[in-house]
Enzyme design. Structure first.
Site, PDB file in Angstrom:
ATOM      1  N   ASP A  42       0.885  -1.324  -0.139  1.00  0.00           N
ATOM      2  CA  ASP A  42      -0.004  -0.041  -0.013  1.00  0.00           C
ATOM      3  C   ASP A  42       0.896   1.228   0.051  1.00  0.00           C
ATOM      4  O   ASP A  42       1.815   1.572   1.398  1.00  0.00           O
ATOM      5  CB  ASP A  42      -0.497  -0.046   0.908  1.00  0.00           C
ATOM      6  CG  ASP A  42      -1.740   1.233   1.468  1.00  0.00           C
ATOM      7  OD1 ASP A  42      -3.028   0.822   0.797  1.00  0.00           O
ATOM      8  OD2 ASP A  42      -1.568   1.928   2.239  1.00  0.00           O
ATOM      9  N   HIS A 105      -7.878   9.646  -1.813  1.00  0.00           N
ATOM     10  CA  HIS A 105      -7.114   9.533  -0.499  1.00  0.00           C
ATOM     11  C   HIS A 105      -7.682  10.409   0.581  1.00  0.00           C
ATOM     12  O   HIS A 105      -7.972   9.593   1.514  1.00  0.00           O
ATOM     13  CB  HIS A 105      -6.088  10.179  -0.908  1.00  0.00           C
ATOM     14  CG  HIS A 105      -5.099  10.175   0.468  1.00  0.00           C
ATOM     15  ND1 HIS A 105      -3.400   9.813   0.089  1.00  0.00           N
ATOM     16  CD2 HIS A 105      -4.584   9.111   1.587  1.00  0.00           C
ATOM     17  CE1 HIS A 105      -3.218   8.706   1.633  1.00  0.00           C
ATOM     18  NE2 HIS A 105      -3.691   9.026   1.792  1.00  0.00           N
TER      19      HIS A 105
END
Length: 270
Positions: A42, A105
């Site tokens: 990630d 995000h």
């Protein structure tokens, strides 16, 4: 290893987070994580380490098909052209043809969500992105996103001190999964007497008990970050024991509203 099924993909539920890892430490950390057995990595545009993540992947020698790579577009780049450009830059830095999962995000109420998600779906159609999702979305935003696009994930802060049960319900109702960042509460679980006591029973650390708790939950993944080889190894070593129902209840009983990540641009949490 636990896996989460996403249409034609399988995502390892335990991933390696790279937030705050920079330069050689990041490159070597990703390589080490993959060699230890992590297959889910990630990263994010904002982490400013995608180039190093890409180098670590390459040096590891593991084939691309064995890896699940997630990255994220920063909330200031959510207009269509900016988002597509940011995604292309991320791919270039990672030295990859595609990412398995692209996330928004943080939400940005100055940009229509439909515009951002349509751009992500375009990237999906072009084969640059296999799956799309969101991060740091509240329940209402998750439902709105799901009506617009086939989002599969909401990545949010989640640990024993932050109750996300309502958000989890919403995620599950919309046929999505939740990925936990800060899963060990920035290390705070290490000093938790109750978690340490449970760990002694299984010869595990408090952090391992916490990550096991995540893994035992339906549709929950976690991406702990560590700059230390031994901790990376320990974080992965959680699949050889089970917690009892009573122990799970004890951990769930800690849940409150101790949020650790709450920047000025965060949405109203519900």
């Amino acid at each position: 290893m636990k896996f989460i099924n996403i249409k034609d993909s399988r995502m390892p539920a335990l991933g390696f987070g790279t937030y705050t890892l920079k330069g050689k430490n990041c490159e070597e950390g990703v390589e080490d994580a993959i060699r230890l057995g992590y297959r889910h990595i990630d990263t994010a545009e904002m982490y400013d380490n995608e180039t190093e993540v890409g180098k670590g992947i390459k040096v590891s020698g593991i084939s691309r098909e064995e890896l699940f790579i997630t990255t994220k577009v920063w909330y200031t780049h959510l207009h269509k052209d900016a988002l597509i450009n940011a995604a292309h830059q991320s791919l270039q830095k990672l030295a990859l043809d595609f990412v398995d999962l692209l996330l928004i995000h943080w939400p940005n109420d100055s940009v229509a969500l439909e515009e951002s998600l349509q751009a992500m779906m375009q990237l999906q159609e072009e084969g640059k992105v296999k799956h799309i999702g969101v991060s740091n979305f509240n329940r209402k935003m998750v439902e709105e996103a799901r009506k617009i696009a086939p989002v599969v994930c909401n990545q949010v802060e989640y640990h024993p001190y932050l109750d996300q049960s309502k958000l989890l319900d919403t995620v599950h109702e919309n046929d999505m999964f939740l990925t936990a960042y800060c899963p060990i509460a920035k290390g705070k679980v290490m000093d938790d007497e109750q978690l340490r006591a449970i760990g002694e029973k299984y010869n595990k650390t408090a952090a391992q008990i916490c990550l096991k708790w995540h893994m035992l939950q339906k549709g929950v993944a976690a991406v702990p970050r560590s700059g230390n080889h031994e901790r990376r190894k320990l974080n992965l070593d959680i699949f050889d024991f089970e917690l009892t129902a009573e122990e799970i209840d004890q951990i769930c009983g800690k849940q409150g509203d101790k949020r650790l990540i709450n920047p000025a641009w965060a949405p109203e949490w519900n």
